[in-house]
Design a protein around this motif. Structure first.
Motif, short mmCIF file in Angstrom:
data_model
loop_
_atom_site.label_atom_id
_atom_site.label_comp_id
_atom_site.label_asym_id
_atom_site.label_seq_id
_atom_site.Cartn_x
_atom_site.Cartn_y
_atom_site.Cartn_z
N LYS A 12 50.77 38.08 37.74
CA LYS A 12 50.32 36.93 38.53
C LYS A 12 50.88 35.60 38.03
CE LYS A 12 45.98 38.02 37.73
NZ LYS A 12 46.11 39.36 37.12
N ILE A 13 51.03 35.47 36.72
CA ILE A 13 51.35 34.18 36.12
C ILE A 13 52.59 33.51 36.71
CG2 ILE A 13 52.16 33.11 33.97
CD1 ILE A 13 49.21 33.25 34.11
N PRO A 14 53.73 34.20 36.87
CA PRO A 14 54.91 33.51 37.40
C PRO A 14 54.74 33.01 38.84
CG PRO A 14 55.52 35.62 36.41
CD PRO A 14 54.04 35.61 36.56
N LEU A 15 53.74 33.52 39.54
CA LEU A 15 53.54 33.16 40.94
C LEU A 15 52.60 31.97 41.11
CD1 LEU A 15 53.12 36.81 42.27
CD2 LEU A 15 55.12 35.33 42.61
N LEU A 16 51.91 31.60 40.05
CA LEU A 16 50.95 30.49 40.13
C LEU A 16 51.65 29.16 39.91
CD1 LEU A 16 47.97 31.93 38.05
CD2 LEU A 16 48.06 31.64 40.53
N HIS A 17 51.18 28.15 40.61
CA HIS A 17 51.70 26.80 40.38
C HIS A 17 51.08 26.23 39.10
CE1 HIS A 17 52.84 26.92 44.68
NE2 HIS A 17 53.81 26.13 44.28
N SER A 18 51.91 25.58 38.31
CA SER A 18 51.42 24.82 37.16
C SER A 18 51.44 23.35 37.55
CB SER A 18 52.31 25.06 35.94
OG SER A 18 51.92 24.22 34.88
N PHE A 19 50.39 22.62 37.21
CA PHE A 19 50.28 21.23 37.64
C PHE A 19 50.43 20.23 36.51
CE2 PHE A 19 48.63 23.49 41.23
CZ PHE A 19 49.07 22.74 42.31
N THR A 20 51.17 20.62 35.47
CA THR A 20 51.52 19.62 34.47
C THR A 20 52.66 18.76 35.03
OG1 THR A 20 53.18 21.02 33.39
CG2 THR A 20 50.90 21.17 32.58
N VAL A 147 43.21 34.80 42.12
CA VAL A 147 43.38 35.33 40.76
C VAL A 147 42.09 35.28 39.95
CG1 VAL A 147 45.82 34.77 40.69
CG2 VAL A 147 44.18 33.10 39.83
N ASN A 148 41.08 34.57 40.46
CA ASN A 148 39.79 34.52 39.77
C ASN A 148 38.76 35.40 40.46
OD1 ASN A 148 39.75 32.47 37.41
ND2 ASN A 148 40.90 31.39 39.01
N SER A 149 39.18 36.63 40.76
CA SER A 149 38.27 37.66 41.31
C SER A 149 37.61 37.25 42.61
CB SER A 149 37.20 38.03 40.27
OG SER A 149 37.80 38.47 39.08
N GLY A 150 38.29 36.41 43.41
CA GLY A 150 37.74 36.00 44.69
C GLY A 150 36.67 34.93 44.59
N VAL A 151 36.54 34.30 43.41
CA VAL A 151 35.55 33.24 43.22
C VAL A 151 36.23 31.90 43.47
CG1 VAL A 151 34.03 32.09 41.55
CG2 VAL A 151 34.25 34.59 41.55
N ASP A 152 35.68 31.10 44.39
CA ASP A 152 36.32 29.83 44.74
C ASP A 152 35.94 28.72 43.77
OD1 ASP A 152 33.78 28.92 45.43
OD2 ASP A 152 34.13 28.95 47.59
N LYS A 153 36.43 27.51 44.01
CA LYS A 153 36.25 26.40 43.08
C LYS A 153 34.78 25.98 42.94
CE LYS A 153 37.22 22.90 46.61
NZ LYS A 153 38.06 21.74 46.98
N ASP A 154 33.94 26.38 43.94
CA ASP A 154 32.52 26.06 43.88
C ASP A 154 31.70 27.17 43.23
OD1 ASP A 154 32.90 23.59 45.25
OD2 ASP A 154 33.05 24.69 47.13
N GLY A 155 32.39 28.22 42.75
CA GLY A 155 31.69 29.32 42.09
C GLY A 155 31.14 30.36 43.05
N LYS A 156 31.60 30.34 44.30
CA LYS A 156 31.13 31.30 45.30
C LYS A 156 32.10 32.47 45.39
CE LYS A 156 30.17 31.71 50.26
NZ LYS A 156 30.23 31.01 51.57
N LYS A 157 31.56 33.70 45.39
CA LYS A 157 32.37 34.91 45.51
C LYS A 157 32.66 35.17 46.99
CE LYS A 157 34.19 38.97 44.37
NZ LYS A 157 34.95 39.20 45.62
N LEU A 158 33.95 35.18 47.33
CA LEU A 158 34.35 35.42 48.71
C LEU A 158 34.66 36.89 48.94
CD1 LEU A 158 36.75 32.40 49.42
CD2 LEU A 158 34.26 32.51 49.61
N SER A 159 34.39 37.35 50.13
CA SER A 159 34.72 38.73 50.50
C SER A 159 36.22 38.85 50.76
CB SER A 159 33.94 39.14 51.75
OG SER A 159 34.37 38.36 52.86
N ILE A 190 48.64 41.67 44.71
CA ILE A 190 48.35 41.98 43.30
C ILE A 190 46.85 41.97 43.03
CG2 ILE A 190 48.61 41.17 40.91
CD1 ILE A 190 51.34 39.97 41.80
N THR A 191 46.18 40.93 43.49
CA THR A 191 44.76 40.77 43.14
C THR A 191 43.83 41.68 43.93
OG1 THR A 191 44.55 38.93 44.73
CG2 THR A 191 45.10 38.37 42.44
N GLN A 192 44.27 42.11 45.12
CA GLN A 192 43.43 42.98 45.94
C GLN A 192 43.78 44.46 45.76
OE1 GLN A 192 40.84 41.35 47.55
NE2 GLN A 192 41.82 39.73 46.34
N ASN A 193 44.64 44.74 44.76
CA ASN A 193 45.09 46.12 44.51
C ASN A 193 45.69 46.75 45.76
OD1 ASN A 193 44.28 46.31 41.73
ND2 ASN A 193 42.16 46.36 42.46
N GLY A 194 46.58 45.98 46.40
CA GLY A 194 47.23 46.46 47.60
C GLY A 194 46.71 45.75 48.84
#
Length: 311
Positions: A12-20, A147-159, A190-194
């Motif tokens: 996953k790492i090479p596909l994520l944007h870095s914001f530095t 990449v955070n298990s479907g958890v959004d920035k507000d801490g809510k788990k999305l289906s 990658i994150t949804q296992n297919g």
């Protein structure tokens, strides 16, 4: 100890944007051999050497883009001290990048230092403009949710269906473009296992502009890293999944920047290696490991204790 890994450990790492600041400049602006070419606010072609000799570059390069306005504000305070007549604020009483640039232009001659300051004021303004024009902050929010298990920035788990809909709505935006669509779809796989065939078709149909066949093949080639492409009835470790969701919810509340909250598997492995927690059956020593000295044993215990105290 040297830990030898390959990219399949965390693709996953090479596909994520870095914001530095440094990462955004390299991603979005014209940099070759550490020389950045850009057009300044007056329309003049400029070149800036991004090197260790530039103190301002050293201060900014590893900072998150969200910190740049604060650093610019400190710079504004310095300008005000050097010349109290400098007009830094706009009509609303706020410090703007344009105001900073005009103020520095109006200062007495400071030679090379002045030029470097002006360069970074122009560069940071162009970076922020590019982030907005390309909808990269919106892309980052979806990336981080994936990449955070479907958890959004507000801490809510999305289906999974909600994640699919978010992704479809995002790639409809023509500002997002082919490269970002390919990144997002790769992270989804990658994150949804297919990915289910019907979901794949819906996302590709929504993409504007359409995703070229070359990019689609690149996503399929993730299988060479051990990534399942089609949806399979794989066994899920429910306990591990629950732990990852809990960790992701905690990160959502603690992380300063929601677009950079993912903690990579590689960093977790390095922490485990330092504290002698890596499972020997998965990460085997080539030779017998050296005995842990009393100093390193105390250090590992101390690190563990510190984590508990700060948790």
């Amino acid at each position: 100890t040297v830990l030898l890994l390959d990219r399949s450990e965390d693709p996953k790492i090479p596909l994520l944007h870095s914001f530095t600041y440094q990462a955004i400049i390299n991603d979005l602006l014209d940099v070759q051999d550490d020389i950045l070419r850009f057009v300044d606010d007056s329309g003049e072609d400029k070149r800036c050497l991004l090197s260790e000799s530039d103190d301002f570059w050293l201060e900014l390069r590893h900072r998150h883009m969200g910190d740049i306005p604060k650093i610019m504000k400190h710079f504004a305070d310095d300008i005000q001290v050097m010349d109290p007549r400098a007009r830094l604020k706009d009509d609303k009483g706020e410090v703007s990048v344009e105001g900073l640039i005009n103020a520095v232009h109006a200062l007495p001659e400071f030679g090379e230092l002045k030029e470097k300051h002006l360069n970074h004021l122009n560069i940071s303004a162009q970076c922020m403009q590019k982030l907005q024009n390309l909808s990269l902050l919106e892309c980052a929010n979806v990336e981080q949710t994936l990449v955070n298990s479907g958890v959004d920035k507000d801490g809510k788990k999305l289906s999974t269906s909600a994640l699919t809909l978010e992704l479809m709505n995002l790639v409809k935006n023509p500002d997002v473009g082919v490269e970002e669509t390919a990144r997002l779809l790769s992270l989804y796989v990658i994150t949804q296992n297919g990915i289910r065939e019907d979901d794949r078709r819906r996302i590709l149909a929504a993409a504007n502009p359409p995703l070229p066949l070359k990019s689609q093949n690149a996503i399929i080639n993730l299988s060479f890293l051990g990534v399942p492409i089609g949806k399979e009835n794989t066994k899920v470790d429910k306990a591990l999944e629950k732990k990852m969701i809990e960790d992701a919810k905690l990160l959502a509340t603690e992380c300063r920047f929601s677009d950079s909250r993912y903690k990579s598997l590689i960093s977790r492995l390095v922490e485990d290696m330092i504290n002698h927690r890596l499972p020997n059956d998965k990460y085997r020593y080539i030779i017998d490991p050296p005995p842990m000295s009393s100093f390193h044993s105390k250090l590992a215990d101390s690190a563990s204790s510190l984590r508990k105290d700060t948790a």
